[in-house]
Structures are given as C-alpha cells and as structure tokens.
Design a protein around this motif. Structure first.
Motif, PDB file in Angstrom:
ATOM      1  N   ALA A  64      -2.975   1.099  -7.339  1.00  0.00           N
ATOM      2  CA  ALA A  64      -1.993   0.202  -7.949  1.00  0.00           C
ATOM      3  C   ALA A  64      -2.680  -0.812  -8.850  1.00  0.00           C
ATOM      4  O   ALA A  64      -2.186  -1.130  -9.941  1.00  0.00           O
ATOM      5  N   ALA A  65      -3.835  -1.328  -8.415  1.00  0.00           N
ATOM      6  CA  ALA A  65      -4.583  -2.287  -9.230  1.00  0.00           C
ATOM      7  C   ALA A  65      -5.057  -1.650 -10.533  1.00  0.00           C
ATOM      8  O   ALA A  65      -4.996  -2.266 -11.605  1.00  0.00           O
ATOM      9  N   VAL A  66      -5.524  -0.407 -10.453  1.00  0.00           N
ATOM     10  CA  VAL A  66      -5.939   0.308 -11.673  1.00  0.00           C
ATOM     11  C   VAL A  66      -4.756   0.482 -12.605  1.00  0.00           C
ATOM     12  O   VAL A  66      -4.864   0.267 -13.823  1.00  0.00           O
ATOM     13  N   HIS A  67      -3.601   0.852 -12.061  1.00  0.00           N
ATOM     14  CA  HIS A  67      -2.397   1.042 -12.867  1.00  0.00           C
ATOM     15  C   HIS A  67      -2.004  -0.251 -13.585  1.00  0.00           C
ATOM     16  O   HIS A  67      -1.555  -0.217 -14.737  1.00  0.00           O
TER      17      HIS A  67
ATOM     18  N   GLN B 178       0.823  -1.213   0.000  1.00  0.00           N
ATOM     19  CA  GLN B 178       0.000   0.000   0.000  1.00  0.00           C
ATOM     20  C   GLN B 178       0.856   1.262   0.000  1.00  0.00           C
ATOM     21  O   GLN B 178       0.390   2.335  -0.371  1.00  0.00           O
ATOM     22  N   ASP B 179       2.128   1.147   0.407  1.00  0.00           N
ATOM     23  CA  ASP B 179       3.011   2.309   0.479  1.00  0.00           C
ATOM     24  C   ASP B 179       3.869   2.488  -0.776  1.00  0.00           C
ATOM     25  O   ASP B 179       4.723   3.379  -0.820  1.00  0.00           O
ATOM     26  N   LEU B 180       3.650   1.657  -1.791  1.00  0.00           N
ATOM     27  CA  LEU B 180       4.395   1.820  -3.037  1.00  0.00           C
ATOM     28  C   LEU B 180       4.119   3.181  -3.673  1.00  0.00           C
ATOM     29  O   LEU B 180       2.966   3.563  -3.859  1.00  0.00           O
ATOM     30  N   THR B 181       5.176   3.897  -4.023  1.00  0.00           N
ATOM     31  CA  THR B 181       4.994   5.084  -4.861  1.00  0.00           C
ATOM     32  C   THR B 181       4.897   4.636  -6.307  1.00  0.00           C
ATOM     33  O   THR B 181       5.226   3.492  -6.646  1.00  0.00           O
ATOM     34  N   LEU B 182       4.446   5.523  -7.173  1.00  0.00           N
ATOM     35  CA  LEU B 182       4.357   5.172  -8.584  1.00  0.00           C
ATOM     36  C   LEU B 182       5.729   4.806  -9.127  1.00  0.00           C
ATOM     37  O   LEU B 182       5.872   3.856  -9.910  1.00  0.00           O
ATOM     38  N   MET B 183       6.768   5.536  -8.728  1.00  0.00           N
ATOM     39  CA  MET B 183       8.115   5.232  -9.202  1.00  0.00           C
ATOM     40  C   MET B 183       8.564   3.853  -8.740  1.00  0.00           C
ATOM     41  O   MET B 183       9.204   3.104  -9.489  1.00  0.00           O
ATOM     42  N   GLN B 184       8.242   3.495  -7.505  1.00  0.00           N
ATOM     43  CA  GLN B 184       8.609   2.166  -7.015  1.00  0.00           C
ATOM     44  C   GLN B 184       7.833   1.075  -7.737  1.00  0.00           C
ATOM     45  O   GLN B 184       8.386   0.021  -8.068  1.00  0.00           O
ATOM     46  N   LEU B 185       6.555   1.318  -7.990  1.00  0.00           N
ATOM     47  CA  LEU B 185       5.760   0.343  -8.730  1.00  0.00           C
ATOM     48  C   LEU B 185       6.326   0.134 -10.121  1.00  0.00           C
ATOM     49  O   LEU B 185       6.415  -0.999 -10.615  1.00  0.00           O
ATOM     50  N   ARG B 186       6.727   1.203 -10.786  1.00  0.00           N
ATOM     51  CA  ARG B 186       7.323   1.075 -12.116  1.00  0.00           C
ATOM     52  C   ARG B 186       8.648   0.301 -12.046  1.00  0.00           C
ATOM     53  O   ARG B 186       8.981  -0.463 -12.961  1.00  0.00           O
ATOM     54  N   ALA B 187       9.391   0.475 -10.960  1.00  0.00           N
ATOM     55  CA  ALA B 187      10.629  -0.282 -10.783  1.00  0.00           C
ATOM     56  C   ALA B 187      10.340  -1.771 -10.663  1.00  0.00           C
ATOM     57  O   ALA B 187      11.080  -2.609 -11.191  1.00  0.00           O
TER      58      ALA B 187
ATOM     59  N   GLY C  36      -1.041  -6.156   0.794  1.00  0.00           N
ATOM     60  CA  GLY C  36      -0.980  -5.083   1.785  1.00  0.00           C
ATOM     61  C   GLY C  36      -2.348  -4.750   2.327  1.00  0.00           C
ATOM     62  O   GLY C  36      -3.331  -5.483   2.123  1.00  0.00           O
ATOM     63  N   ASP C  37      -2.401  -3.617   3.020  1.00  0.00           N
ATOM     64  CA  ASP C  37      -3.621  -3.177   3.701  1.00  0.00           C
ATOM     65  C   ASP C  37      -3.659  -1.650   3.638  1.00  0.00           C
ATOM     66  O   ASP C  37      -2.817  -0.979   4.236  1.00  0.00           O
ATOM     67  N   ASP C  38      -4.616  -1.107   2.920  1.00  0.00           N
ATOM     68  CA  ASP C  38      -4.695   0.349   2.761  1.00  0.00           C
ATOM     69  C   ASP C  38      -4.887   1.073   4.097  1.00  0.00           C
ATOM     70  O   ASP C  38      -4.537   2.248   4.218  1.00  0.00           O
TER      71      ASP C  38
END
Length: 553
Positions: free
Chosen positions: A434-437, A397-406, A418-420
C-alpha cells in the motif's frame, strides 16, 4: 539524566492548591460561557445565516457541556494548562486545547530538547497526583502517568490516551492534513490510538477551504463499539465511523482481482464507436467526431460528464441543440449508468470479448457482486458519491487494491494503520505494498505500550519461529508474569479462563471459530485455544492480551 526523588516535589514551583484553584476558575468560565450561549440566537443577515449561526452555537454548547478535563500544564514565562478543549475568559487563556500547535510541547518536550519550556506537569489519574518534570534543573517528582495507564485493567471500551500520548505518537498525530501516512505498528504499540487522535486533531487544525468531515473506517462493528467512546471523549463527535462492509458492501476474491483495472479500461474504450453523426440535415464528419472522442476520452472525468462535454462541444460548434446531438450520438458515445455497466460486466460474452481468462470469468460469475468493484465502476461512470477532508483506515493491512482506490477517491489525505502480521484477507495488499502504491515510506512503531514485556517477547519468538511478517516488539513493562503454555483439552481451556477471571475483569477465551472477530480489541487476560489454528491466528489471538496470556496447545 534527570534525578528522581519524592522529596524534590516540594522544591519545585508547583502548588497543588493553586492547581485546584485554576481548574475551578476554568470550569467557572465554562459555566459563564454556556450561559451566554444559551441566550444567543440568530443575528444573521437572513434566515440561512441565522440557521448557520444557530448550528455553530449548538455545536459549541455541546462541546462545553462535556466535562472540562485538564490533564497537565507546561511552563515557560507562565504556566499553561492543557485540556480536552480550550477555554478563555476576559482575554485570558485559562486552558489550551490539546490539539493546538502550542500544546505540542506537552507531548514532545524532552530533557535534551525542552522546546523552550521550563517544566511539564502531568496530573496522574487526578489533579491530586502530580508528575513534575523540571527541564531547567533536571529534577523529576511523582509517578509516570504512562506506566500507571499501562498497568490499569483493560475495559470493554477503548479509552482516550490524550494525556499519555508519547512523542513518537504525537508527531504522527500532528502530520499535515494532506499527508499520506502508512503506519506499520505491532500489537499494543498504539497505532489505533494514533489513528483516532489524529482524527480529532484534524478536525481542529485542518483549516483548508476543502476540509470536510473525517471518515474513520474500522474492520468490524465490534471494533467500532470498542473505540466508540474515544472520539467524543477527545472533544470530537463530528467524525463519521464505519466499516468497509457498510461503506461499500462486501468484497469477494473475484471482485478484488487487480486484473479488473485493465478490463475496465478496455470496457470503457470499446463503448465509444466514432462515426459520422447526422442531426437533421446536418452531418458531422467522422474525422471531427474521432478527434473529439480521443481528446475528451482521456480527461479525468466520469463517463457521463465526458459525454456531456462531447455533446456540448459538438452542439456549440454546429449551432445545434444539445438534446438533438445527444440523441443522434447515442451509438457513438452511448449513455451508461453504473447499473448498466455492471449488467454488461456480468456477461460472459462481454468479458470474453475484453480478453478475460476463462478461470477469471468463472470465478466472477459464480458470485458476481463486489462492493469495492461496484464503487470503482460508479466512480468511472457517475462519479464519487462523497468526499472527506481525511480518511483514516484501521487494520489497513487487509485493504484490497479496489478498497484502497476507493479511499483515494474520497480524500487526498489519508492515514492507513495496521499490522502485516495480522492479515486476515488473502486479497489484502499489505501495508508495504500500500505504501508503494501511494508513493510513501511506511512509518514503524515497535514499542509495545499496552502489553507486558513477557507477552511481547513471546510474540516475537512465535513470529520468528513461523516466519510471520511482524514488527519486532520492544517490551517496556515487565510484570514478572510469564506466558503459560499448557497441554490440554476443552476442560483445560475452561479452567484457564476461570483462573484468569478471578484476577481480571475483562478476560477472553479465543478459539479458531472467532479469532478474527477479536482484531483490534484488547483484554486483560486471554486464553488461546490453539486447536485448529494456524500460526498467524495464534499470533493474532495471543496479541489481544495486555497482562496475562495462557496458550493451550
């Protein structure tokens, strides 16, 4: 409904002495196999093949040197024992690896859908305590292994739950290796269990040629220490475990800003300046250069690789040496390393020219370092440093967009759990975003296996009262021990901790100073000192308790 009677055990075709005898046969087979492996070395066509064979043998020996844990059996025309790893002898399969497709029935068979099985037998704690479910007659004998596991004291390390995985958990564990899973699980629902057992299952079942190592990313070193024993216990020590801090480096609010993506696109685009290229007496027209820049510029390749294609195509088209073209095209398509790009991106003049807002620039230049942003720049200019067969992220839940792209760059298959309600990074996307992305629907787990029903109910009430984006928990283990809310001071907090420690071996007192360091870690009893905490911090701290919770207001 199946009937439950202690006296029905004798009527079921499960004989304890036979179970013990079969376990002895399996362990003897392991000893026999180890003896053969110890004498095996080389035999390949060359030294490289010998080295590979020796490595495979060493890995197999390491597996068989672990204790052969057998935790039950499933019966169709014959009984099949299910264990930590598989073992056979003289063509007879004595134990089936829990990760094998056939073993799925051990976890997912039900009385209304037995999956072709006659019965399931689970060893509760040891082989001398059997829980028998006879799907043909509807009879049940013994004590549920799940309830026994949930009632135990929580240790300082997480334990493998391979013997007590529930059907909803097992279905997620066995998803296709290429699947993108986003799992929203409330505290105590087993989301971390799913993530870690999925890692072990993937190593066993992912037979793709592109399969590689499995990367597990946790929120902290404390979390990694907590789960450190799980994967080796499951029979898998070949999984890489790390944190984002170690993998990429620290993240900052300015470096996590999503506006960087547009800025980087414009930064790359302005580096190329099509013009006529002169190589000795040869001139390459600006129209040809422009067309080639536009054609190659859109390819999904790092900057250096696109530049090489650009140079090679021009060299081949005009009968020139690539080195000569590369030198002559230095201003048209300049070389640019990650370090050179980051240096330019730390320039106020560059960022202003790219259209960045003054406030954005000020925030970035105050601390112009960010691990995930640098990884993004490196991927664009030099490529991805390492890839994996699958990446699993806990506390996602704490992933930033940059981390998700990594994460996306490192593997097409990924599992985010995770847990929002436990978000600690204001720059985190949250699991729904993140799921939408990723273009998937998030899965949800709500059954609170770990904690008492009383603690689950208290968390539900707290979340509803304070508007916390939490999964509504379903408590299944009432203990009769209510959550205590007490008014008090530091002395009250200390006394409550002492009181819990008299009943439980693993107790924590959580304060505002260390709240977030306890993420994903569990304790028998917890005292929450709410002084200075906001509602979300109180929720996180309280959710660490499995059996008893004291909230000091």
């Amino acid at each position: 409904m199946p009937s439950r009677s202690p006296s029905s055990r004798a009527a079921l075709p499960v004989v304890l002495a036979e179970e013990q005898q079969e376990l002895t046969r399996a362990r003897d087979a392991v000893i026999h196999r180890l003896g053969k492996l110890d004498r095996m070395s080389g035999g390949g066509a060359d030294a490289l093949a010998d080295e590979y064979i020796d490595a495979v043998v060493a890995g197999t020996i390491a597996k068989f040197q672990q204790e052969l844990v057998v935790f039950g059996r499933i019966d169709d025309e014959r009984p099949w024992r299910i264990g930590l790893y598989g073992i056979d002898r003289d063509g007879e399969q004595l134990v089936v690896d829990w990760r094998a497709p056939f073993a799925g029935g051990f976890y997912r068979a039900r009385f209304d859908e037995p999956m072709g099985l006659e019965r399931r037998v689970t060893y509760v704690g040891s082989i001398t305590d059997l829980f028998v479910e006879d799907f043909a007659t509807g009879e049940v004998a013994g004590t549920s292994p799940l309830l026994g596991e949930l009632a135990r004291s929580r240790g300082t390390e997480m334990r493998a739950a391979v013997a007590t995985l529930q059907s909803e958990q097992d279905e997620l564990v066995r998803l296709d290796p290429r699947a993108r899973l986003v799992l929203r699980g409330g505290p105590g629902t087993g989301k971390t269990v799913v993530g870690l057992h999925r890692a072990a299952w993937l190593v066993y079942n992912d037979t793709r040629l592109t399969a590689g190592r499995i990367l597990v990313i946790g929120p902290s070193d404390k979390f990694l220490r907590f789960v450190s024993a799980v994967l080796p216990t499951l029979g898998e020590a070949r999984i890489v475990q790390t944190t984002f801090h170690r993998l990429l480096g620290p993240s900052t609010p300015a470096g996590s800003d999503e506006r960087w993506l547009g800025l980087l696109d414009r930064f790359e685009a302005q580096l190329c300046r099509p013009a006529e290229i002169k190589v000795g007496l040869r001139r390459i027209r600006v129209e040809e250069v422009t067309e080639l820049v536009e054609r190659i510029g859109s390819r999904a390749l790092p900057w250096r690789d696109r530049r090489k294609v650009f140079v090679d195509l021009l060299a081949n088209a005009h009968g020139l040496k690539p080195g000569e073209v590369s030198k002559a095209a230095a201003d048209v398509w300049p070389s640019c390393t990650t370090a050179q790009a980051m240096k330019k991106l730390r320039s106020r003049a560059t960022l202003t020219a790219l259209g960045a807002e003054p406030g954005f620039i000020d925030a970035w230049l105050a601390d112009p370092h960010d691990g995930a942003l640098m990884d993004e720049v490196r991927a664009r200019f030099e490529g991805v440093p390492a890839t994996y067969g699958h990446v699993i992220v806990d506390e996602a839940q704490d992933l930033t967009l940059m981390q998700l792209r990594a994460v996306q760059r490192r593997s097409s298959g990924m599992s985010l759990v995770g847990d929002d309600a436990q978000r600690s990074d204001p720059n985190g996307l949250g699991l729904r975003a993140a799921a939408v992305h990723l273009g998937v629907e998030p899965a949800v787990m709500a059954t609170a296996y770990r904690m008492s029903a009383e603690i689950a109910d208290w968390l539900n009430g707290h979340a509803a009262a304070h508007g916390i984006d939490a999964v509504e928990l379903i408590g299944i283990r009432p203990t009769g021990v209510a959550v205590r809310e007490v008014e008090g001071s530091a002395d009250t907090v200390a006394a409550a901790g002492t009181d819990l420690a008299e009943r439980w071996p693993n107790v924590a007192t959580i304060t505002v100073e260390d709240t977030w360091s306890h993420k994903a870690v569990e304790y028998d009893g917890v005292v929450v000192d709410t002084a200075g905490m906001d509602a979300s911090e109180i929720y996180l701290a309280a959710s660490r308790a499995a059996h008893e919770l004291v909230v000091v207001l």
